[in-house]
Structures are given as C-alpha cells and as structure tokens.
Design a protein around this motif. Structure first.
Motif, PDB file in Angstrom:
ATOM      1  N   LYS A  19       0.829  -1.190   0.000  1.00  0.00           N
ATOM      2  CA  LYS A  19       0.000   0.000   0.000  1.00  0.00           C
ATOM      3  C   LYS A  19       0.876   1.258   0.000  1.00  0.00           C
ATOM      4  CE  LYS A  19      -4.150  -1.788   0.139  1.00  0.00           C
ATOM      5  NZ  LYS A  19      -5.197  -1.501  -0.866  1.00  0.00           N
ATOM      6  N   ALA A  20       0.249   2.362  -0.378  1.00  0.00           N
ATOM      7  CA  ALA A  20       0.955   3.645  -0.384  1.00  0.00           C
ATOM      8  C   ALA A  20       0.737   4.369   0.936  1.00  0.00           C
ATOM      9  CB  ALA A  20       0.461   4.509  -1.539  1.00  0.00           C
ATOM     10  N   GLN A  21       1.705   5.166   1.261  1.00  0.00           N
ATOM     11  CA  GLN A  21       1.606   5.963   2.485  1.00  0.00           C
ATOM     12  C   GLN A  21       0.380   6.872   2.418  1.00  0.00           C
ATOM     13  OE1 GLN A  21       5.070   7.818   4.865  1.00  0.00           O
ATOM     14  NE2 GLN A  21       4.415   9.464   3.504  1.00  0.00           N
ATOM     15  N   GLY A  22      -0.375   6.924   3.523  1.00  0.00           N
ATOM     16  CA  GLY A  22      -1.581   7.733   3.573  1.00  0.00           C
ATOM     17  C   GLY A  22      -2.843   6.975   3.222  1.00  0.00           C
ATOM     18  N   GLU A  23      -2.704   5.805   2.660  1.00  0.00           N
ATOM     19  CA  GLU A  23      -3.876   5.023   2.296  1.00  0.00           C
ATOM     20  C   GLU A  23      -4.380   4.199   3.482  1.00  0.00           C
ATOM     21  OE1 GLU A  23      -2.989   4.361  -2.494  1.00  0.00           O
ATOM     22  OE2 GLU A  23      -2.791   2.692  -1.073  1.00  0.00           O
ATOM     23  N   LYS A  24      -5.430   3.404   3.214  1.00  0.00           N
ATOM     24  CA  LYS A  24      -6.032   2.527   4.218  1.00  0.00           C
ATOM     25  C   LYS A  24      -5.881   1.082   3.767  1.00  0.00           C
ATOM     26  CE  LYS A  24     -10.601   1.055   5.814  1.00  0.00           C
ATOM     27  NZ  LYS A  24     -12.052   1.289   5.728  1.00  0.00           N
ATOM     28  N   VAL A  25      -5.698   0.179   4.737  1.00  0.00           N
ATOM     29  CA  VAL A  25      -5.576  -1.235   4.424  1.00  0.00           C
ATOM     30  C   VAL A  25      -6.468  -2.029   5.387  1.00  0.00           C
ATOM     31  CG1 VAL A  25      -3.592  -1.633   5.948  1.00  0.00           C
ATOM     32  CG2 VAL A  25      -3.975  -3.144   3.973  1.00  0.00           C
ATOM     33  N   ASP A  94      -8.595  -2.930  10.397  1.00  0.00           N
ATOM     34  CA  ASP A  94      -8.411  -1.758   9.522  1.00  0.00           C
ATOM     35  C   ASP A  94      -7.311  -0.868  10.102  1.00  0.00           C
ATOM     36  OD1 ASP A  94     -10.431  -2.616   7.866  1.00  0.00           O
ATOM     37  OD2 ASP A  94     -11.971  -1.333   8.776  1.00  0.00           O
ATOM     38  N   ASN A  97      -4.620   5.788   7.397  1.00  0.00           N
ATOM     39  CA  ASN A  97      -3.518   6.755   7.216  1.00  0.00           C
ATOM     40  C   ASN A  97      -2.156   6.075   7.398  1.00  0.00           C
ATOM     41  OD1 ASN A  97      -2.198   9.184   6.795  1.00  0.00           O
ATOM     42  ND2 ASN A  97      -2.456   9.887   8.911  1.00  0.00           N
ATOM     43  N   VAL A 125       4.426  -0.770   3.292  1.00  0.00           N
ATOM     44  CA  VAL A 125       3.903   0.566   3.012  1.00  0.00           C
ATOM     45  C   VAL A 125       4.945   1.325   2.200  1.00  0.00           C
ATOM     46  CG1 VAL A 125       3.046   2.724   3.992  1.00  0.00           C
ATOM     47  CG2 VAL A 125       2.581   0.546   5.147  1.00  0.00           C
ATOM     48  N   LYS A 128       4.989   7.192  -2.206  1.00  0.00           N
ATOM     49  CA  LYS A 128       4.926   7.567  -3.614  1.00  0.00           C
ATOM     50  C   LYS A 128       6.050   8.548  -3.955  1.00  0.00           C
ATOM     51  CE  LYS A 128      -0.131   7.171  -4.081  1.00  0.00           C
ATOM     52  NZ  LYS A 128      -1.375   7.913  -4.412  1.00  0.00           N
ATOM     53  N   VAL A 206       3.629   2.058  -6.039  1.00  0.00           N
ATOM     54  CA  VAL A 206       2.378   2.667  -5.586  1.00  0.00           C
ATOM     55  C   VAL A 206       2.045   4.007  -6.224  1.00  0.00           C
ATOM     56  CG1 VAL A 206       2.402   1.508  -3.354  1.00  0.00           C
ATOM     57  CG2 VAL A 206       3.623   3.678  -3.628  1.00  0.00           C
TER      58      VAL A 206
END
Length: 354
Positions: A19-25, A94, A97, A125, A128, A206
């Motif tokens: 995942k990219a930094q700032g996203e949710k997983v 979950d 951020n 993580v 980008k 990402v």
C-alpha cells in the motif's frame, strides 16, 4: 489435535499487501467456530518484529466482549476492528492513514477454547515519488555531451525513471543513453535538433511523479572576444578611476595650500610702517638734534643735505608747525676763554634755518 482444528480461519487467499503511504488497508481475519468451541472468544493482533530477538507486540485485542487498543502507541487512533462485533466471525483489522513505519508482519490469533488458530500477513507501506526535479548538466553547445538528470526527493525504492521527449519528433535522440535507476539521460554529440522539451516520470509500486526541462542547444560561444572585451573594459575602468583619484588629490592639495597661505601669520615680522610716519620720525630726530648742537657738531650737521629728507607729505598747517625759540642758555665769556664766538643757528617761523 482434533480439538485444535475445530476453529478454522477462512481468509487465506492473500497474505501480502502493498500500500501507499496515507492510504487505508484491511488485514483480513475471518474464522468459523465449531460446536466444540465453548470457551470465551479472544482475538489478538500482534506485530512480529523483523529482529527475532525482540518479543511480539500486541496492538489490539478483543476479549470478553470488549476491545482493548491501547497497547501500541504507534497505531493509536489509526486502527480498529472492521466489524464492530467480532463474534460474528470477522476479526479483520483496519489500519488508517498508513505510514512507512507501519511496514511489518502482522499476525491474527483467534482463541475459543479448546480451539486456537492464527494467520500471518505481510504489509509493506510504500511512499509515492514526490518533489521530482529535472535539471541539465553540461554545456548546451553543439558537439558537446549533455546530461539530463531526474531525482525524486521522496519515494520508496525501488524507484524507476523514464525519459521521453514531448516536443518535435517526440522520440529520444539516437545517441541518447538512459539509466532508469539513476534517472540520467546522456545525449552525446548534441546538435541543434536535440533542442526541445523533455519529460521525466519517476515511479514505484504505488505511484508516479514527473517533471520537465527545456533543452536549448546553441552554437559555441566566442570566448576569445568575450575575454578581450572584458580586459579592455577593465583597463578603461581603471583609467577612469585613476583620473578621478588624481583630480581629487590635486584639488585637495590646492585647498590645503590656500589654507596655509591665508592662515600663516608670522609673528617675527613687524607690520610695515607708512612712509608718512617714516618722514615724520626722520624730521623729528633731526629737529631734536638742533637743540643740542655745539660748535663741535655743527660742522657735521651743516654737511647734511636737505635734499635727503623723505619727500612724503609731512608739512603741517601753519598753526600746527612748532616754532623753535632761541636758546636761552647764557653764552660763556668767550673773551676769557680766548675763543671766537660761534653763531648758533635758529629756526624762523617759516621753518628755515637762520
């Protein structure tokens, strides 16, 4: 062995997330209970450190119908169970951020005595690419080698760089050499046709980021003419500066000389006497000498020509002209002394000697 397999974790499809930094997983952890599982339900999420010497860290837990999420400060306020009631068979987690520090191995443990099951998930993580800058290194002259550089200030490795031309033929020159790992594009033996706008795209797993630069290939600069012009200009500037300094020094000396002339008062030189005062002093000295004449000095006095007296305006008005009275000194008896009487000159009213 049969009792431990009574509880089954069903979410086994995906074990790796990027995942990219700032996203949710959402880290999945669904399970099924059997009739034999009669104990209280406990669900734990732990973070397994990369260093095997360190202990596992509990980050969130569900136990006795209550959620505990204060164990791990790094995720406080950014994590929660996906289902508000994990007893339904969904213990997924979950994480909001996301940060680069959240990268690691997470393990879900489900316990309901006598059944126990667990599952590991790898989370990576990425950051980008961001703040990508393009630049030109080298002389932009015909026949020279020019290097276009592209660097992202942010971004998780491995970053990849790609150049493309967005003007003209939109194809990179035939002599160009691209290094996708460093972001450098070498243009050998540049020609005027190489001029144009070039675009660089930085990318990782990402995201992407890009920048542009304008290349303008020009003929070589006449450096000899520039050097000669610079030398001539410098010499002219020095000559003007020297002239200004010379004029200032000369003016300063003149002012200094004028001050010395006007303010130099010599105390050893008496003020000059007027000619009239000189004439008066001369006459006065001669008149004073008449009263003390004797037969012995008459001869020297009569030899003095009156023409030598200064011819200044020393005449006075008749009323101011002093009159010499005849001497009242008694004359000695010359017959007794056997001497011849001598006439003493006197001055008349008109100033002549009688």
């Amino acid at each position: 062995v049969g009792l431990t397999r009574s509880l089954t974790i069903t979410s086994v499809d995906q074990s790796t997330f990027e995942k990219a930094q700032g996203e949710k997983v959402t880290l999945p952890c669904t399970f099924e209970l059997s009739e034999e599982d009669e104990g209280p339900l406990d669900i734990e999420w732990v973070l397994i450190p990369a260093d095997n010497q360190k202990r596992e860290q509990i980050i969130i837990m569900y136990s006795v119908d209550r959620v505990y999420n204060h164990y791990y400060a790094g995720l406080t306020g950014r994590m929660q169970f996906t289902n508000l009631d994990p007893r339904s068979g969904d213990g997924s987690l979950d994480i909001l951020n996301l940060k680069a520090a959240d990268t690691g191995t997470y393990q879900c443990k489900v316990k309901k005595a006598p059944g126990v099951q667990s599952r590991k998930i790898q989370l990576t993580v990425f950051v980008k690419p961001a703040r990508t800058k393009c630049s030109i290194e080298g002389s932009q002259e015909i026949g020279k080698d020019v290097t276009l550089k592209c660097v992202s200030q942010e971004g998780s490795p491995l970053l990849s760089y790609d150049w493309k031309r967005v003007s003209g033929t939109q194809n990179l020159p035939a002599t160009s050499v691209l290094n996708k790992n460093t972001g450098e594009l070498l243009l050998k033996n540049a020609s005027r046709e190489y001029s144009g706008t070039y675009n660089c795209v930085a990318s990782n797993r990402v995201g992407t980021d890009e920048c542009s630069v304008e290349l303008n290939v020009t003929p070589p600069i006449n450096t000899a003419g520039i050097i000669i012009g610079a030398i001539v200009g410098t010499l002219l500037g020095l000559s003007v500066l020297c002239s200004i300094i010379f004029c200032l020094c000369k003016k300063h000396k003149e002012k200094k000389y004028e001050k010395e002339v006007h303010h130099d008062i010599r105390e050893d030189v008496p003020p000059p006497k007027s000619r009239s005062s000189t004439a008066r002093s001369y006459i006065g000295s001669n008149r004073s000498s008449l009263g003390s004449m004797s037969p012995s000095n008459m001869e020297g006095y009569t030899k003095t020509p009156y023409s030598q007296v200064p011819s200044e305006d020393f005449e006075r008005a008749p009323a101011q002209t002093p009159a010499f009275a005849p001497s009242k000194v008694a004359a000695p008896n010359l017959s007794r002394m056997g001497a011849v009487p001598v006439m003493i000159p006197a001055q008349s009213k008109d100033g002549s000697i009688v």
